[in-house]
Motif scaffolding. Sequence first.
Motif, short mmCIF file in Angstrom:
data_model
loop_
_atom_site.label_atom_id
_atom_site.label_comp_id
_atom_site.label_asym_id
_atom_site.label_seq_id
_atom_site.Cartn_x
_atom_site.Cartn_y
_atom_site.Cartn_z
N TYR A 128 0.82 -1.22 0.00
CA TYR A 128 0.00 0.00 0.00
C TYR A 128 0.85 1.26 0.00
N ALA A 129 2.13 1.13 0.38
CA ALA A 129 3.00 2.30 0.47
C ALA A 129 3.87 2.48 -0.76
N TYR A 130 3.81 1.56 -1.70
CA TYR A 130 4.58 1.67 -2.94
C TYR A 130 3.75 2.47 -3.92
N ARG A 131 4.00 3.77 -3.96
CA ARG A 131 3.20 4.70 -4.76
C ARG A 131 3.90 5.04 -6.06
N ASN A 132 3.25 5.87 -6.89
CA ASN A 132 3.89 6.13 -8.18
C ASN A 132 5.03 7.14 -8.11
N CYS A 133 5.19 7.83 -6.98
CA CYS A 133 6.38 8.63 -6.74
C CYS A 133 7.10 8.10 -5.51
N MET A 134 8.35 7.71 -5.70
CA MET A 134 9.20 7.28 -4.60
C MET A 134 10.41 8.21 -4.57
N ALA A 164 16.62 12.53 -4.64
CA ALA A 164 16.36 11.79 -5.88
C ALA A 164 14.95 11.21 -5.82
N ALA A 165 14.26 11.27 -6.94
CA ALA A 165 12.90 10.74 -7.02
C ALA A 165 12.73 9.96 -8.31
N ILE A 166 11.79 9.02 -8.29
CA ILE A 166 11.51 8.23 -9.48
C ILE A 166 10.01 7.99 -9.59
N HIS A 167 9.48 8.10 -10.81
CA HIS A 167 8.09 7.75 -11.07
C HIS A 167 8.10 6.25 -11.37
N THR A 168 7.43 5.49 -10.52
CA THR A 168 7.57 4.04 -10.61
C THR A 168 6.90 3.45 -11.85
N ARG A 169 5.95 4.16 -12.44
CA ARG A 169 5.33 3.65 -13.66
C ARG A 169 6.10 4.09 -14.90
N ARG A 170 6.44 5.36 -14.97
CA ARG A 170 7.11 5.91 -16.15
C ARG A 170 8.62 5.68 -16.14
N ASP A 224 12.31 -1.48 -8.79
CA ASP A 224 11.91 -2.83 -9.19
C ASP A 224 10.47 -2.99 -8.74
N ASN A 225 9.55 -2.77 -9.65
CA ASN A 225 8.14 -2.78 -9.30
C ASN A 225 7.66 -4.14 -8.82
N CYS A 268 13.53 7.02 2.88
CA CYS A 268 12.70 6.74 1.72
C CYS A 268 11.29 7.25 2.01
N ALA A 269 10.64 7.82 1.02
CA ALA A 269 9.28 8.31 1.20
C ALA A 269 8.49 8.10 -0.10
N ALA A 270 7.17 8.22 0.01
CA ALA A 270 6.33 7.95 -1.15
C ALA A 270 5.10 8.84 -1.15
N ARG A 271 4.58 9.08 -2.38
CA ARG A 271 3.34 9.83 -2.55
C ARG A 271 2.79 9.51 -3.91
N ASP A 272 1.61 9.94 -4.17
CA ASP A 272 1.01 9.80 -5.50
C ASP A 272 1.09 11.12 -6.24
N THR A 273 1.16 11.02 -7.55
CA THR A 273 1.11 12.20 -8.40
C THR A 273 0.25 11.90 -9.61
N SER A 274 -0.38 12.92 -10.14
CA SER A 274 -1.21 12.72 -11.33
C SER A 274 -0.38 12.87 -12.60
N GLY A 275 0.82 13.39 -12.48
CA GLY A 275 1.66 13.59 -13.64
C GLY A 275 2.58 12.40 -13.88
N GLY A 276 3.47 12.55 -14.85
CA GLY A 276 4.40 11.48 -15.18
C GLY A 276 5.81 11.73 -14.70
N TRP A 277 5.92 12.64 -13.75
CA TRP A 277 7.24 13.05 -13.26
C TRP A 277 7.10 13.45 -11.81
N CYS A 278 8.11 13.16 -11.01
CA CYS A 278 8.02 13.41 -9.57
C CYS A 278 8.88 14.61 -9.20
N ALA A 279 8.23 15.64 -8.70
CA ALA A 279 8.96 16.81 -8.22
C ALA A 279 9.58 16.52 -6.86
N LEU A 280 10.67 17.21 -6.56
CA LEU A 280 11.34 17.04 -5.27
C LEU A 280 10.69 17.96 -4.24
#
Length: 126
Positions: free
Chosen positions: A27-33, A48-54, A72-73, A95-107
């Motif tokens: 539940y904590a593995y979101r699309n922005c890590m 450093a941040a990564i969009h886990t889908r894109r 590694d999804n 390490c932290a996580a959140r959701d974003t509606s975009g395809g890129w994770c801001a810091l």
Amino acid sequence: QVQLVESGGGSVQAGGSLRLSCTAATYAYRNCMVWFRQAPGKEREAVAAIHTRRGTTNYADSVKGRFTISRDNAQNNVDLRMNSLKAEDTAMYYCAARDTSGGWCALLVSGNWPYWGQGTQVTVSS
């Protein structure tokens, strides 16, 4: 309830390398890590941040070219490879996580990230 678990911290000499790993509850593995760090007496900063889908990545200027974030999804895992370490990289890394509606994770600053780990210490000696 443990959301994110960091590992891989330790002590290294300047110029050396370390790899940090973050494993998330499903539940904590979101699309922005993201990886944050906090040195004594300083603000917590996102490095450093990564969009886990894109797979898109974003780095702070202080670590660009030296740190690499990857995911590694299948394992709900995000790594931070740190090369050419400097004394000023010494900090507790989170390490932290959140959701974003975009395809890129801001810091974004720490208050914007609802899921957190306990941290792992990195010490770089000069």
